[in-house]
Design a protein around this motif. Sequence first.
Motif, PDB file in Angstrom:
ATOM      1  N   MET A   1      63.318 102.852 -27.013  1.00  0.00           N
ATOM      2  CA  MET A   1      63.101 102.469 -25.126  1.00  0.00           C
ATOM      3  C   MET A   1      61.825 103.074 -24.697  1.00  0.00           C
ATOM      4  O   MET A   1      61.585 104.167 -25.879  1.00  0.00           O
ATOM      5  N   ALA A   2      61.576 103.265 -23.865  1.00  0.00           N
ATOM      6  CA  ALA A   2      60.062 104.150 -23.990  1.00  0.00           C
ATOM      7  C   ALA A   2      60.188 105.634 -23.686  1.00  0.00           C
ATOM      8  O   ALA A   2      61.478 106.156 -22.404  1.00  0.00           O
ATOM      9  N   TYR A  40      59.022  95.189 -25.844  1.00  0.00           N
ATOM     10  CA  TYR A  40      58.222  95.919 -24.398  1.00  0.00           C
ATOM     11  C   TYR A  40      59.323  96.412 -23.003  1.00  0.00           C
ATOM     12  O   TYR A  40      60.722  95.822 -23.345  1.00  0.00           O
ATOM     13  N   ILE A  41      58.071  96.669 -22.407  1.00  0.00           N
ATOM     14  CA  ILE A  41      58.551  97.192 -21.888  1.00  0.00           C
ATOM     15  C   ILE A  41      58.106  96.249 -19.746  1.00  0.00           C
ATOM     16  O   ILE A  41      57.506  95.609 -20.221  1.00  0.00           O
ATOM     17  N   ARG A  42      59.090  95.763 -19.238  1.00  0.00           N
ATOM     18  CA  ARG A  42      58.951  94.530 -18.771  1.00  0.00           C
ATOM     19  C   ARG A  42      59.147  94.803 -17.160  1.00  0.00           C
ATOM     20  O   ARG A  42      58.185  94.282 -16.403  1.00  0.00           O
ATOM     21  N   GLN A  43      59.432  96.038 -16.695  1.00  0.00           N
ATOM     22  CA  GLN A  43      59.011  97.048 -15.640  1.00  0.00           C
ATOM     23  C   GLN A  43      58.630  98.777 -15.365  1.00  0.00           C
ATOM     24  O   GLN A  43      59.816  98.636 -15.991  1.00  0.00           O
ATOM     25  N   ILE A  44      58.492  98.766 -14.468  1.00  0.00           N
ATOM     26  CA  ILE A  44      58.136  99.869 -14.595  1.00  0.00           C
ATOM     27  C   ILE A  44      57.770 100.192 -12.465  1.00  0.00           C
ATOM     28  O   ILE A  44      57.154  99.297 -11.869  1.00  0.00           O
ATOM     29  N   VAL A  45      58.983 100.876 -12.430  1.00  0.00           N
ATOM     30  CA  VAL A  45      58.575 101.582 -10.914  1.00  0.00           C
ATOM     31  C   VAL A  45      58.497 103.252 -10.566  1.00  0.00           C
ATOM     32  O   VAL A  45      59.400 104.222 -11.625  1.00  0.00           O
ATOM     33  N   PHE A  54      54.976 102.941  -6.832  1.00  0.00           N
ATOM     34  CA  PHE A  54      53.915 101.563  -7.251  1.00  0.00           C
ATOM     35  C   PHE A  54      55.018 100.633  -8.659  1.00  0.00           C
ATOM     36  O   PHE A  54      56.492 101.753  -8.543  1.00  0.00           O
ATOM     37  N   GLU A  55      54.747 100.059  -8.220  1.00  0.00           N
ATOM     38  CA  GLU A  55      55.319  98.718  -9.107  1.00  0.00           C
ATOM     39  C   GLU A  55      54.531  98.213 -10.047  1.00  0.00           C
ATOM     40  O   GLU A  55      53.905  96.983  -9.382  1.00  0.00           O
ATOM     41  N   VAL A  56      56.123  97.456 -11.005  1.00  0.00           N
ATOM     42  CA  VAL A  56      54.786  96.248 -12.255  1.00  0.00           C
ATOM     43  C   VAL A  56      55.594  95.576 -13.222  1.00  0.00           C
ATOM     44  O   VAL A  56      56.349  96.661 -13.669  1.00  0.00           O
ATOM     45  N   THR A  57      55.075  94.162 -12.880  1.00  0.00           N
ATOM     46  CA  THR A  57      55.697  93.640 -14.239  1.00  0.00           C
ATOM     47  C   THR A  57      54.967  93.231 -15.120  1.00  0.00           C
ATOM     48  O   THR A  57      54.397  93.081 -15.103  1.00  0.00           O
ATOM     49  N   THR A  58      55.829  93.771 -16.691  1.00  0.00           N
ATOM     50  CA  THR A  58      54.661  93.512 -17.357  1.00  0.00           C
ATOM     51  C   THR A  58      55.129  92.410 -18.782  1.00  0.00           C
ATOM     52  O   THR A  58      56.268  92.133 -18.190  1.00  0.00           O
ATOM     53  N   SER A  59      54.388  92.437 -19.596  1.00  0.00           N
ATOM     54  CA  SER A  59      55.051  91.516 -20.801  1.00  0.00           C
ATOM     55  C   SER A  59      54.197  92.228 -21.782  1.00  0.00           C
ATOM     56  O   SER A  59      53.630  93.174 -22.080  1.00  0.00           O
ATOM     57  N   THR A  85      61.904 102.765 -16.429  1.00  0.00           N
ATOM     58  CA  THR A  85      61.031 101.629 -16.737  1.00  0.00           C
ATOM     59  C   THR A  85      62.842 100.882 -17.215  1.00  0.00           C
ATOM     60  O   THR A  85      63.997 101.369 -17.554  1.00  0.00           O
ATOM     61  N   THR A  86      62.354  99.071 -17.005  1.00  0.00           N
ATOM     62  CA  THR A  86      63.197  98.561 -18.129  1.00  0.00           C
ATOM     63  C   THR A  86      63.199  97.493 -19.000  1.00  0.00           C
ATOM     64  O   THR A  86      61.827  96.665 -18.422  1.00  0.00           O
TER      65      THR A  86
END
Length: 100
Positions: A1-2, A40-45, A54-59, A85-86
Amino acid sequence: MAKMKIKAKEKGGVVKVKAMFTSLMADKEEAEKKKIKVEYIRQIVATINGKVVFEVTTSGFMSENPLIKFKTKGGKKGDKIEFTTTDNNGKTETASKKIK
């Protein structure tokens, strides 16, 4: 995990934030090539005083160990910024830092 490294400084009412997340960010193709598991990190809040700033969805297509930078007017010196992070497996991790 991150794992997370966070820096946050307030100047003139604006908080500048830098955060680095240690993660392989390996999608299915890359994981098969390297013979590792998909991770991989799917979401950062990011929140300050419980308010999302701040909120972002990644891949998995994002680079390894992603670095994000942003500015917000949502905090002041002494407040705590918290990142959650999720990952693609649903695991969450949280880290926080006081704003300088």
